[in-house]
Write an enzyme that holds these catalytic residues in place. Structure first.
Site, PDB file in Angstrom:
ATOM      1  N   LYS A 264      31.603   7.840  74.702  1.00 51.46           N
ATOM      2  CA  LYS A 264      32.873   8.493  74.365  1.00 51.46           C
ATOM      3  C   LYS A 264      32.625   9.947  73.970  1.00 51.46           C
ATOM      4  O   LYS A 264      31.519  10.298  73.535  1.00 51.46           O
ATOM      5  CB  LYS A 264      33.537   7.766  73.181  1.00 51.46           C
ATOM      6  CG  LYS A 264      34.117   6.407  73.516  1.00 51.46           C
ATOM      7  CD  LYS A 264      34.803   5.810  72.293  1.00 51.46           C
ATOM      8  CE  LYS A 264      35.333   4.408  72.558  1.00 51.46           C
ATOM      9  NZ  LYS A 264      36.428   4.362  73.550  1.00 51.46           N
ATOM     10  N   GLU A 336      33.971  -2.792  76.438  1.00 52.13           N
ATOM     11  CA  GLU A 336      33.117  -3.796  75.807  1.00 52.13           C
ATOM     12  C   GLU A 336      33.905  -4.905  75.112  1.00 52.13           C
ATOM     13  O   GLU A 336      33.440  -6.033  75.010  1.00 52.13           O
ATOM     14  CB  GLU A 336      32.188  -3.115  74.786  1.00 52.13           C
ATOM     15  CG  GLU A 336      32.769  -2.862  73.389  1.00 52.13           C
ATOM     16  CD  GLU A 336      33.954  -1.907  73.347  1.00 52.13           C
ATOM     17  OE1 GLU A 336      34.122  -1.135  74.316  1.00 52.13           O
ATOM     18  OE2 GLU A 336      34.723  -1.942  72.374  1.00 52.13           O
ATOM     19  N   ARG A 338      36.541  -6.629  75.895  1.00 53.07           N
ATOM     20  CA  ARG A 338      36.883  -7.796  76.708  1.00 53.07           C
ATOM     21  C   ARG A 338      35.661  -8.673  76.949  1.00 53.07           C
ATOM     22  O   ARG A 338      35.783  -9.885  77.136  1.00 53.07           O
ATOM     23  CB  ARG A 338      37.525  -7.337  78.024  1.00 53.07           C
ATOM     24  CG  ARG A 338      36.639  -6.512  78.889  1.00 53.07           C
ATOM     25  CD  ARG A 338      37.403  -5.712  79.933  1.00 53.07           C
ATOM     26  NE  ARG A 338      38.100  -4.560  79.357  1.00 53.07           N
ATOM     27  CZ  ARG A 338      38.870  -3.722  80.045  1.00 53.07           C
ATOM     28  NH1 ARG A 338      39.048  -3.907  81.329  1.00 53.07           N
ATOM     29  NH2 ARG A 338      39.451  -2.706  79.448  1.00 53.07           N
TER      30      ARG A 338
HETATM   31  N1  BES Z   1      38.119   0.438  71.548  1.00 49.48           N
HETATM   32  C1  BES Z   1      38.507   1.038  72.758  1.00 49.48           C
HETATM   33  C2  BES Z   1      40.020   1.177  72.904  1.00 49.48           C
HETATM   34  C3  BES Z   1      40.713   2.137  71.982  1.00 49.48           C
HETATM   35  C4  BES Z   1      40.952   3.435  72.382  1.00 49.48           C
HETATM   36  C5  BES Z   1      41.149   1.738  70.742  1.00 49.48           C
HETATM   37  C6  BES Z   1      41.606   4.305  71.538  1.00 49.48           C
HETATM   38  C7  BES Z   1      41.804   2.616  69.909  1.00 49.48           C
HETATM   39  C8  BES Z   1      42.040   3.897  70.308  1.00 49.48           C
HETATM   40  C9  BES Z   1      38.012   0.213  73.940  1.00 49.48           C
HETATM   41  O1  BES Z   1      36.808  -0.439  73.763  1.00 49.48           O
HETATM   42  C10 BES Z   1      37.822   1.146  75.089  1.00 49.48           C
HETATM   43  O2  BES Z   1      36.973   1.979  75.000  1.00 49.48           O
HETATM   44  N2  BES Z   1      38.625   0.977  76.134  1.00 49.48           N
HETATM   45  C11 BES Z   1      38.545   1.792  77.293  1.00 49.48           C
HETATM   46  C12 BES Z   1      38.649   0.895  78.501  1.00 49.48           C
HETATM   47  C13 BES Z   1      38.285   1.577  79.794  1.00 49.48           C
HETATM   48  C14 BES Z   1      36.825   1.977  79.802  1.00 49.48           C
HETATM   49  C15 BES Z   1      38.555   0.636  80.937  1.00 49.48           C
HETATM   50  C16 BES Z   1      39.687   2.805  77.245  1.00 49.48           C
HETATM   51  O3  BES Z   1      40.767   2.483  76.737  1.00 49.48           O
HETATM   52  O4  BES Z   1      39.468   3.926  77.692  1.00 49.48           O
HETATM   53 ZN    ZN Z   2      36.331  -0.884  71.828  1.00 50.39          ZN
HETATM   54 MN    MN Z   3      35.159   0.795  74.237  1.00 48.50          MN
END
Ligand code: BES
Ligand code: ZN
Ligand code: MN
Length: 499
Positions: A264, A336, A338
């Site tokens: 990230k 991760e 899921r």
């Molecule tokens: N924990 C994150 C989702 C999230 C994003 C929670 C912002 C709270 C605020 C999750 O693990 C994630 O990184 N999801 C990705 C999925 C993608 C890689 C398919 C996302 O939302 O970008």
């Molecule tokens: Zn996450």
């Molecule tokens: Mn994530």
């Protein structure tokens, strides 16, 4: 903080008067205060929804705060009360009040409708909570005494329900606000166990070796990058429902989500200690359910780990297994949640014999893009279960917004080398929230299932009146009321595997 119901107005340093249109005062708080209220009602206050008028009245050498709280036209629904009475309580609290009395009988519906009364009774604890972190000199303003003034009798159990529910929300906030420098999977398990001992559910914390023995390869792949903070599987059991079906509450418990090799950005990472909001909601709900001694069977399951970056972390392109036996192509290590939830769901079905699955998770940024920051996004395969969730959302004021699980989108997760991909890998596909739901659905073995993506509602840097900044505690109240609601639906259902 003490919270009591009383029939007459006690001495307090603040009073809240809920008012509907046409604005009127029907209760008497005391001569000087009544006079000040009537003056405001005559001159300017219309009781429109959300209208707040704060006045200060000197009485016997003290300055007393009065807040007129406009709630608009009848009927009033819990969410309106939730948003606005929280504001009134916050005004008095910020004004330095230590004792506040709420004049409920000025708006009889607040005592005649259990959902409204319980909502009111939740709010003092929700407003009192402050997220002070490790500040050495926090400036905390908090209520010490809250009085709900009404002549209605028999309300004590409802107040207790509201207070137990709010305590669950506050617990969820406290757990979720802990940064990963102090909260590890292990410490989360210990916290759950302590709460279980206190509130009345049992907790089992399985370690890495036990998780390996269960074949939870998908969960373990995510956990592998964090050597010093090994994963745990937290299982909380509250089985007081006799023959009734077992409800599985599965919470996402990523104590830190760096994204892994699909790293990230700093802006997207800095709050990712909150990625166990689903787990916090489950633990908070279990505590409230146990404190209320609800006659239900609920098992909480949390696959807790960190998604960290190290030489040994899993990587995009890996093909991994899962407890269910399905193979998964990892296209993105940041998807991760899921992977951990899939194994937790399989565990809940196969080892805990759950008949109904409810997973709750901060799963996708796409959930917020789809439905905004006021509702979670819900995907389900069962209309009756969703009806129960709607009712729970009504009672808890924690909103839900259903999205269709469009099977046509499943092709986006098709893999040429495994049974499924964990993410589409093509940003042009869109629908990320639904794809995450479709992924999880593959692991639900046709059980009735609700998926609650709370990524948009879990954390607020500019908080609403009912919350402090940081974690909102969303989900604890929703799951508490869902369990209460499901009692009715399941009363005579019996366990599914007996039918
Ligand atoms: N924990 C994150 C989702 C999230 C994003 C929670 C912002 C709270 C605020 C999750 O693990 C994630 O990184 N999801 C990705 C999925 C993608 C890689 C398919 C996302 O939302 O970008
Ligand atoms: Zn996450
Ligand atoms: Mn994530």
């Amino acid at each position: 903080m003490k919270q009591t119901i009383c029939k007459t107005f006690p001495a307090a340093d603040a009073y809240i008067l809920p008012v509907t249109c046409p604005a009127a005062r029907t209760v008497s708080i005391g001569k000087e205060l009544d006079y000040a209220i009537d003056l405001a009602l005559e001159q300017c206050f219309k009781a429109n929804l959300g209208e707040i008028k704060a006045i200060t009245v000197p009485v016997a050498g003290n300055l007393i705060q009065i807040v007129l709280l406009g709630l608009g036209e009848l009927p009033i629904i819990p969410r309106k009360l939730y948003l606005n009475m929280a504001r009134a309580l916050r005004v008095c609290k910020e004004g330095g009040a230590k004792e506040v009395a709420v004049a409920l009988d000025n708006l009889p519906a607040l005592c005649e409708d259990a959902a409204l009364f319980e909502t009111a009774c939740r709010l003092p604890a929700l407003v009192n909570y402050a997220n002070i972190g490790r500040k050495t000199n926090p400036n905390i303003k908090a209520y010490e005494e809250v009085y709900f003034v009404t002549e209605h009798a028999g309300l004590q159990p409802y107040m207790q329900a509201g207070m137990d529910c709010a305590q669950g929300t506050v617990l969820a906030r406290m757990l979720c606000n802990q940064p990963a420098s102090v909260q590890t999977p292990h410490s989360l398990g210990e916290d759950a166990a302590k709460l279980g001992a206190k509130c009345g559910f049992t907790t089992e914390v399985l370690d890495q070796a036990e998780i390996e023995a269960l074949g939870m390869e998908s969960f373990l792949a995510v956990a592998r990058g964090a050597k010093n903070t090994p994963p745990v599987l937290i299982v909380m059991r509250y089985l007081q429902g006799g023959d009734a079906p077992i409800i599985g509450y599965v919470g996402k418990g990523i104590v830190y989500d760096s994204g892994g090799y699909s790293l990230k950005s700093n802006a997207n990472m800095k709050n990712m200690f909150d990625d166990m909001g689903g787990a916090a909601a489950v633990i908070g709900a279990m505590s409230a359910i146990a404190n209320q001694k609800l006659p239900v069977n609920v098992v909480g399951v949390i696959a807790a780990c960190e998604n960290k970056l190290s030489y040994d972390s899993y990587a995009p392109g890996d093909i991994i297994g899962s407890m269910a036996g399905k193979s998964i192509e990892v296209t993105n290590t940041d998807a991760e949640g899921r992977l951990t939830l899939a194994d937790a769901i399989t565990y809940a079905i196969r080892k805990e014999r759950c008949d109904i699955l409810v997973d709750i998770a901060t799963l996708t940024g796409a959930a917020k893009a789809a439905v905004g920051k006021y509702s979670s996004a819900v995907i389900t395969n069962d209309d009756v279960l969703y009806a129960a969730l709607r009712q729970a959302a009504y009672c808890s004021s924690e909103k839900v917004w259903r999205l269709d699980a469009d099977e046509e989108m499943r092709v986006c997760l098709n893999s040429s080398v495994a049974d499924i991909k964990n993410a589409s890998g093509a940003t042009t596909d869109g629908g990320g929230c639904i794809l995450a739901g479709l992924f999880l659905q593959e692991f639900t073995e046709k059980k009735p299932w609700l998926h609650i993506d709370m990524a948009g509602v879990n954390f607020r840097t500019e908080p609403p009146a009912f919350s402090a900044s940081g974690a909102t505690g969303y989900g604890a109240a929703l799951l508490f009321y869902l369990a209460r609601e499901l009692q009715k639906y399941l009363k005579d259902a019996g366990r599914c595997d007996k039918k």
